[in-house]
Write a protein that holds these residues in place. Structure first.
Motif, PDB file in Angstrom:
ATOM      1  N   LYS B 113       0.962  -1.131   0.119  1.00 51.95           N
ATOM      2  CA  LYS B 113      -0.131   0.142  -0.012  1.00 51.95           C
ATOM      3  C   LYS B 113       0.888   1.244   0.128  1.00 51.95           C
ATOM      4  N   SER B 175      -3.481  13.535   3.827  1.00 54.32           N
ATOM      5  CA  SER B 175      -4.370  12.800   4.288  1.00 54.32           C
ATOM      6  C   SER B 175      -4.398  12.800   5.833  1.00 54.32           C
ATOM      7  N   THR B 176      -3.517  13.546   6.589  1.00 57.68           N
ATOM      8  CA  THR B 176      -3.462  13.522   7.983  1.00 57.68           C
ATOM      9  C   THR B 176      -2.666  14.497   8.679  1.00 57.68           C
ATOM     10  N   THR B 217      -4.200  13.353  16.391  1.00 60.15           N
ATOM     11  CA  THR B 217      -4.231  13.203  14.625  1.00 60.15           C
ATOM     12  C   THR B 217      -5.655  13.829  14.021  1.00 60.15           C
ATOM     13  N   LEU B 218      -5.496  14.217  13.058  1.00 57.59           N
ATOM     14  CA  LEU B 218      -6.690  14.995  12.337  1.00 57.59           C
ATOM     15  C   LEU B 218      -6.645  14.481  10.952  1.00 57.59           C
ATOM     16  N   ASP B 219      -8.090  13.856  10.592  1.00 54.18           N
ATOM     17  CA  ASP B 219      -8.236  13.188   8.938  1.00 54.18           C
ATOM     18  C   ASP B 219      -8.755  14.574   8.270  1.00 54.18           C
ATOM     19  N   GLY B 222     -10.213  14.263   3.200  1.00 51.50           N
ATOM     20  CA  GLY B 222     -11.655  14.577   2.535  1.00 51.50           C
ATOM     21  C   GLY B 222     -11.405  16.099   1.910  1.00 51.50           C
ATOM     22  N   ASN B 224     -10.215  18.401  -0.307  1.00 47.86           N
ATOM     23  CA  ASN B 224      -9.466  18.435  -1.651  1.00 47.86           C
ATOM     24  C   ASN B 224      -9.454  20.104  -2.091  1.00 47.86           C
ATOM     25  N   TYR B 253       1.077  14.439   6.507  1.00 46.10           N
ATOM     26  CA  TYR B 253       1.320  13.399   5.279  1.00 46.10           C
ATOM     27  C   TYR B 253       0.110  13.045   4.853  1.00 46.10           C
TER      28      TYR B 253
END
Lengths: 97, 253
Positions: B113, B175-176, B217-219, B222, B224, B253
């Motif tokens: 991955k 992403s993070t 952590t923060l996602d 989404g 964009n 990252y």
């Protein structure tokens, strides 16, 4: 402040659904349309969501899971519709806009 | 854009990786493929902990050369040689633009991955990006080894104090957001946030209220679009309690 319904993946909905497992009270989505709300994830304090790549996210976290550009477009269309309705209502009352 | 793969050099038959460029993530990559997201063709590449000033052979840097920074505490480690001879820990990637190293996002295909290399914006007293503060709450102290976010007062109005890192960032590449804390004490009425906003004073795109874990952590997968990374305290009117957070590392990252 409003009630937001969450499924097992912490995805939001403005209404209760068959996959709803809990609800939260929050002002974060005040003024937002249903499509915008449904594109977000709300992880409550004390809970953890694990993304498919294995990264863990502890609450409280509020983040979009759908591409934000789509949510923004839906919200703008919703607000434009509201403005159109307000203008029509004012015209009925004889107020020129 | 087609990917450009640097030829493995003589004696490189034992190398266990490849470095490719391009703006489209490679499909069907081999294990340990390092993809640098760039529209500029890659020249020479090198791994180094410190910023290179010349190429590996001592010649001058050329536009397109890539530097992949190695470190100790990273999210990516892989075997650079086929017989597990050397393990490298990768931090950031950069490309020479003719006069300076510019940040380029990169990913490595590990264990089937893609994993993004982190970009460290702040670590233990050192900023790698521009930063600025906004708000009327005060309470942010830039220390020698951490950033302190502290509030013990009893505000009569809704106040905030944020530090913005890096100005406007294109979040479609990341992403993070990961924040490492040195220590943490908090009041629930005075949350300390990691947030992505449409301005330096907002958290309207995504937010994480920091809790008692050393790693937060923060996602952002989404998001964009471009936005601002803001870290700080938001205090409701007449809130009580003490929030005292020490941040020692911020990376994306």
């Amino acid at each position: 402040m409003r009630t937001i319904y969450l499924n097992a993946e912490f995805k939001c909905s403005p209404t209760q659904r068959a996959d709803t497992v809990k609800s939260v009270e929050t002002a974060v989505f005040d003024g937002k349309c249903a499509e915008y709300i449904e594109g977000y994830r709300f992880v409550p304090d004390g809970e953890t969501w694990v993304r498919e790549d294995g990264v863990e996210f502890a609450g409280e976290m509020i983040a979009p899971w759908k591409p934000y550009a789509e949510l923004d477009a839906a919200q703008r269309a919703y607000e434009q519709q509201l403005l159109t309705e307000y203008a029509a209502a004012l015209e009925v009352m004889g107020v020129k806009v | 854009m087609a990917t450009v793969e640097r030829a493995i050099p003589v004696g490189g038959a034992s190398l266990n990786f490849s470095v490719v460029g391009g703006t489209v993530q490679p499909t069907n990559p081999k294990e340990n493929t390092i993809w640098v997201n760039t529209a500029t063709a890659i020249g020479e590449w090198q791994f180094a902990a410190a910023e290179p000033v010349v190429r590996a052979d001592g010649s001058a840097l050329v536009t397109g050369d890539v530097w992949i920074k190695t470190g100790v505490d990273t999210n990516v480690e892989f075997n650079a040689l086929r017989k597990n001879g050397i393990k490298l820990k990768l931090v950031n990637s950069y490309q020479w633009d003719g006069s300076a190293w510019t940040t380029k996002t990169a990913k490595i295909y590990l264990n089937g991955k893609w994993t993004g290399l982190s970009f460290v914006l702040y670590e233990k007293g050192t900023f790698s990006v521009d930063y600025s503060q906004s708000g009327s709450l005060g309470g942010i102290t830039i220390g020698s080894d951490s950033i302190r976010f502290c509030n013990t007062g009893y505000p009569v109005d809704n106040h905030y104090q944020y530090i913005n890192l890096g100005g406007e960032i294109d979040w479609s590449q990341y992403s993070t957001v990961k924040v490492t804390l040195k220590s943490y004490a908090y009041s629930s009425s005075k949350p300390c946030y990691i947030a992505i906003g449409t301005s330096k004073t907002s958290r309207d795109l995504a937010s994480k209220s920091m809790g008692s874990y050393s790693v937060q952590t923060l996602d952002v997968s989404g998001i964009n679009r471009r936005g601002y990374l803001n870290v700080g305290i938001q205090v409701a009117v007449q809130a009580t309690g003490t929030t005292d957070v020490y941040v020692e590392r911020v990376e994306i990252y």
